[in-house]
Design an enzyme around this catalytic site. Sequence first.
Site, PDB file in Angstrom:
ATOM      1  N   GLY A   1      -3.977  -4.690  -0.157  1.00  0.00           N
ATOM      2  CA  GLY A   1      -2.847  -4.905  -1.052  1.00  0.00           C
ATOM      3  C   GLY A   1      -2.014  -3.642  -1.153  1.00  0.00           C
TER       4      GLY A   1
ATOM      5  N   GLN B   1       3.828   2.058  -4.908  1.00  0.00           N
ATOM      6  CA  GLN B   1       2.980   2.977  -4.152  1.00  0.00           C
ATOM      7  C   GLN B   1       3.716   3.634  -2.994  1.00  0.00           C
ATOM      8  OE1 GLN B   1      -0.312  -0.153  -3.931  1.00  0.00           O
ATOM      9  NE2 GLN B   1      -1.427   1.778  -3.701  1.00  0.00           N
TER      10      GLN B   1
ATOM     11  N   CYS C   1      -8.343   2.080  -3.930  1.00  0.00           N
ATOM     12  CA  CYS C   1      -6.881   2.074  -3.971  1.00  0.00           C
ATOM     13  C   CYS C   1      -6.337   3.008  -2.892  1.00  0.00           C
ATOM     14  CB  CYS C   1      -6.409   2.529  -5.349  1.00  0.00           C
ATOM     15  SG  CYS C   1      -4.625   2.531  -5.557  1.00  0.00           S
ATOM     16  N   LEU C   2      -5.308   2.549  -2.194  1.00  0.00           N
ATOM     17  CA  LEU C   2      -4.680   3.393  -1.171  1.00  0.00           C
ATOM     18  C   LEU C   2      -4.053   4.643  -1.781  1.00  0.00           C
ATOM     19  CD1 LEU C   2      -3.005   0.641   1.060  1.00  0.00           C
ATOM     20  CD2 LEU C   2      -5.150   1.874   1.462  1.00  0.00           C
TER      21      LEU C   2
ATOM     22  N   HIS D   1      -4.654  -5.868  -9.726  1.00  0.00           N
ATOM     23  CA  HIS D   1      -4.612  -4.450  -9.364  1.00  0.00           C
ATOM     24  C   HIS D   1      -3.191  -4.043  -8.965  1.00  0.00           C
ATOM     25  CE1 HIS D   1      -6.409  -0.805  -7.282  1.00  0.00           C
ATOM     26  NE2 HIS D   1      -5.226  -0.891  -6.690  1.00  0.00           N
ATOM     27  N   GLU D   2      -2.571  -4.862  -8.110  1.00  0.00           N
ATOM     28  CA  GLU D   2      -1.223  -4.523  -7.627  1.00  0.00           C
ATOM     29  C   GLU D   2      -0.164  -4.676  -8.725  1.00  0.00           C
ATOM     30  OE1 GLU D   2      -1.151  -2.872  -4.975  1.00  0.00           O
ATOM     31  OE2 GLU D   2      -3.099  -3.478  -4.193  1.00  0.00           O
TER      32      GLU D   2
ATOM     33  N   HIS E   1       0.007  -1.634 -10.720  1.00  0.00           N
ATOM     34  CA  HIS E   1       0.851  -0.604 -10.104  1.00  0.00           C
ATOM     35  C   HIS E   1       2.309  -0.783 -10.511  1.00  0.00           C
ATOM     36  CE1 HIS E   1      -1.693   1.787  -7.511  1.00  0.00           C
ATOM     37  NE2 HIS E   1      -2.253   0.698  -6.992  1.00  0.00           N
TER      38      HIS E   1
END
Length: 185
Positions: free
Chosen positions: A61, A66, A107-108, A149-150, A153
């Site tokens: 994702g 991000q 997480c990225l 989660h996204e 962000h």
Amino acid sequence: MVLKLTNYFSNDPDFMSLLTILEFPDPRLRKRASPVSVVDDTLRNTINDMFETMYNAPGIGLAATQVDIHKRLLVLDVSENKDAPMVFINPEIEVLDSEPMGYEEGCLSVPGYFDMVNRPRKILVQALDKNGTEFELEAEGLLAVCIQHEVDHLDGKLFVDYLSILKRQRIKNKLLKDQKQRVNV
């Protein structure tokens, strides 16, 4: 030998580029994203770039925040074969089952760290797809976790915010040290 250079600003939808993923504690990750007002080819090119970046990372994702694009847009693909890409523009979540489900998240934007986060088990998400068409989707399990989660962000929240202050500070210090070492190499 002749090299053909592709214009970075190409309107060719097949041309994609990798975007830079911001890393915690970058303050731009805390910026709340604005709603997308127009779904057009420019946005679809951004979506393509986000997918390429997410798959290359590799991740499941990626929220626009991000990659320093502060629009309410996210992409994801939780399939094993990476063949089920999904786009959510201006997503809104309604909790259908608030019983918490623990899931180890990564997480990225927080590379190398994973920890247990409790989130609602089942959700309904309303959004626009890549063509601007409204849709609704019930999600549970990994898909529900990933969407939540996204969307966090897009609201300027990271999964580390669910952790203790001590854990969050340790992660922050380690990532700052790693970032400093990469700059000095």
